[in-house]
Design a protein around this motif. Structure first.
Motif, mmCIF file in Angstrom:
data_model
loop_
_atom_site.group_PDB
_atom_site.id
_atom_site.type_symbol
_atom_site.label_atom_id
_atom_site.label_comp_id
_atom_site.label_asym_id
_atom_site.label_seq_id
_atom_site.Cartn_x
_atom_site.Cartn_y
_atom_site.Cartn_z
ATOM 1 N N TYR A 199 8.727 1.873 -6.454
ATOM 2 C CA TYR A 199 8.834 1.647 -5.026
ATOM 3 C C TYR A 199 7.443 1.345 -4.471
ATOM 4 O O TYR A 199 6.427 1.475 -5.165
ATOM 5 C CB TYR A 199 9.419 2.880 -4.321
ATOM 6 N N ALA A 200 7.386 0.935 -3.221
ATOM 7 C CA ALA A 200 6.105 0.712 -2.545
ATOM 8 C C ALA A 200 6.243 1.159 -1.104
ATOM 9 O O ALA A 200 7.341 1.135 -0.535
ATOM 10 C CB ALA A 200 5.708 -0.763 -2.607
ATOM 11 N N LEU A 201 5.129 1.602 -0.512
ATOM 12 C CA LEU A 201 5.122 1.931 0.902
ATOM 13 C C LEU A 201 4.986 0.656 1.725
ATOM 14 O O LEU A 201 4.618 -0.400 1.198
ATOM 15 C CB LEU A 201 4.000 2.910 1.209
ATOM 16 N N TYR A 202 5.284 0.741 2.982
ATOM 17 C CA TYR A 202 5.373 -0.440 3.846
ATOM 18 C C TYR A 202 4.074 -1.244 3.916
ATOM 19 O O TYR A 202 4.098 -2.438 4.204
ATOM 20 C CB TYR A 202 5.807 -0.026 5.248
ATOM 21 N N ASP A 203 2.917 -0.601 3.650
ATOM 22 C CA ASP A 203 1.643 -1.306 3.776
ATOM 23 C C ASP A 203 0.991 -1.600 2.427
ATOM 24 O O ASP A 203 -0.191 -1.945 2.364
ATOM 25 C CB ASP A 203 0.680 -0.497 4.648
ATOM 26 N N GLU A 204 1.769 -1.480 1.330
ATOM 27 C CA GLU A 204 1.200 -1.663 -0.009
ATOM 28 C C GLU A 204 1.585 -3.028 -0.585
ATOM 29 O O GLU A 204 2.269 -3.128 -1.606
ATOM 30 C CB GLU A 204 1.660 -0.538 -0.940
ATOM 31 N N GLU A 205 1.139 -4.091 0.052
ATOM 32 C CA GLU A 205 1.490 -5.440 -0.373
ATOM 33 C C GLU A 205 0.987 -5.737 -1.781
ATOM 34 O O GLU A 205 1.693 -6.364 -2.594
ATOM 35 C CB GLU A 205 0.924 -6.458 0.612
ATOM 36 N N GLU A 206 -0.212 -5.294 -2.111
ATOM 37 C CA GLU A 206 -0.762 -5.555 -3.443
ATOM 38 C C GLU A 206 0.053 -4.843 -4.522
ATOM 39 O O GLU A 206 0.249 -5.367 -5.613
ATOM 40 C CB GLU A 206 -2.222 -5.116 -3.517
ATOM 41 N N LYS A 207 0.534 -3.645 -4.204
ATOM 42 C CA LYS A 207 1.355 -2.911 -5.179
ATOM 43 C C LYS A 207 2.664 -3.644 -5.446
ATOM 44 O O LYS A 207 3.148 -3.688 -6.583
ATOM 45 C CB LYS A 207 1.642 -1.500 -4.674
ATOM 46 N N ILE A 208 3.247 -4.234 -4.401
ATOM 47 C CA ILE A 208 4.487 -5.002 -4.576
ATOM 48 C C ILE A 208 4.259 -6.144 -5.551
ATOM 49 O O ILE A 208 5.043 -6.356 -6.490
ATOM 50 C CB ILE A 208 4.972 -5.540 -3.211
ATOM 51 N N GLN A 209 3.177 -6.884 -5.351
ATOM 52 C CA GLN A 209 2.848 -7.997 -6.241
ATOM 53 C C GLN A 209 2.632 -7.502 -7.671
ATOM 54 O O GLN A 209 3.071 -8.125 -8.640
ATOM 55 C CB GLN A 209 1.591 -8.713 -5.741
ATOM 56 N N GLU A 210 1.967 -6.366 -7.799
ATOM 57 C CA GLU A 210 1.668 -5.816 -9.130
ATOM 58 C C GLU A 210 2.939 -5.414 -9.861
ATOM 59 O O GLU A 210 3.103 -5.679 -11.056
ATOM 60 C CB GLU A 210 0.740 -4.606 -8.971
ATOM 61 N N ILE A 211 3.866 -4.786 -9.148
ATOM 62 C CA ILE A 211 5.121 -4.361 -9.773
ATOM 63 C C ILE A 211 5.911 -5.563 -10.278
ATOM 64 O O ILE A 211 6.398 -5.593 -11.413
ATOM 65 C CB ILE A 211 5.968 -3.546 -8.773
#
Length: 354
Positions: free
Chosen positions: A72-84
């Protein structure tokens, strides 16, 4: 969150049966389990299949099948979304607020320029049973053989070929009889990466009789499919499941729920009523018409006689030979066996493909 995304969230107290229906309705292949809005797990087709194979109750709650170790990712973790998503394995994740409540769902195709993760490439031969008359589809099949009936912009046969080819299958053996010349001419005219071989029946031999003509031609595990159905499943997982369980035959089955549209009366001795059941539901695993077979199975099919594959399965069950299933949801099985079902397939196929 819009209604489409909200439909992908299911309460932890819902049943497995309700989750299966939601997966069918949304056609997104994943649900997110929440408790008072907080994310607790995910449910995919694989989770459902493993539960069915364990003979788990469909009335059990979804906490029995959900995966609690999810990304999952928090609402402000755009880089984490891309990484996943860059790992190419996960195709959807929930976006959470500071209280871990689901506020959005991101899908890989909406975030990165990637269409689908790379599929495992099989080198498995496919037998397509294409010799029947298709009498349930009259008057269409009085003009065209069933494999050449158009479903959308392509024939049903081309849809079948394409789905197997998505997993690297290029060698197709077609059993032919009714309007066989038309089928061969059509396949010779289309540009494709496929290799075709033909087994021509001298009479109508049923769903397995013509397979006896393949003795010596197949030496490894192979698929068999009817020419009037499509399944939306992982073909590599079907083969892996078949081999892992050392089955002689594996049937791809569709978990289907049927509701009796009447009140059912349950009686005991002398007709005394002991219970009433209003519009009860029953769940069954339906044979889709897709199978995986071991090559030695061909030796057990009699030559030059009408013989169904279900006849062979009955014999194997009596002999104690291993026959298994690979269950899928009813929404993953499209059948055009009659006119009503054909119209339904045309309506659904774009939604599944997209």
């Amino acid at each position: 969150m819009d209604k489409e995304l909200n439909n992908l969230i299911i309460d932890k107290n819902c049943t497995v049966k309700q989750a299966i229906k939601r997966l069918d309705d949304t056609a997104k292949k994943i649900l997110f389990v929440a408790n008072d809005g907080k994310a607790e797990g995910t449910i995919t087709d694989g989770d459902v299949r493993r539960w069915i194979l364990k003979n788990g109750s469909l009335d059990a709650d979804v906490t029995n099948i959900m995966n609690t170790n999810f990304s999952y990712a928090l609402y402000d973790e755009e880089e984490k979304i891309q990484e996943i998503f860059s790992g190419g394995i996960i195709f959807a994740i929930p976006i959470l607020d500071v209280d871990y409540k689901i506020i959005d769902i991101k899908f890989v195709e909406r975030v990165v320029n990637s269409v689908k993760k790379e599929r495992a490439q099989l080198n498995t031969k496919v037998v397509i049973m294409a010799g029947g008359k298709g009498t349930r589809l009259y008057p269409y099949t009085q003009i065209l053989p069933k494999p050449l009936i158009p479903i959308g912009e392509k024939t049903i046969l081309e849809h079948i070929l394409s789905r197997f080819n998505n997993y690297g299958c290029v060698d197709f053996l077609l059993t032919l009889n009714y309007k066989k010349g038309m089928i061969k001419s059509y396949l010779e005219d289309i540009e494709s990466p496929y290799n075709f071989s033909y087994i021509e029946e001298s009479d109508f031999y049923g769903t397995a009789g013509s397979l006896s003509l393949l003795r010596g031609k197949l030496t490894e595990t192979f698929f068999v499919t009817n020419c009037d159905i499509l399944i939306d499943a992982r073909y590599d997982e079907i083969i892996a499941h078949h081999k892992a369980n050392k089955n002689q035959i594996t049937l791809v089955t569709s978990l289907t729920t049927y509701t009796i549209p009447y009140g059912v009366v349950i009686t005991k001795d002398e007709g005394e009523v002991c219970a009433l059941s209003e519009k009860p539901e029953y769940s069954f695993q339906i044979n889709t018409g897709v199978y995986v077979l071991e090559p030695e199975v061909l030796e057990d099919i009699p030559s030059n006689v009408f013989f169904h594959i279900t006849d062979l399965i009955e014999i194997y069950l009596e002999q104690g030979k291993k026959v298994g299933t690979f269950p899928i949801r009813s929404g993953q099985w499209l059948d055009m066996g009659d006119l009503h079902l054909m119209e339904d397939m045309i309506e659904k196929i774009d939604r599944i493909d997209n």
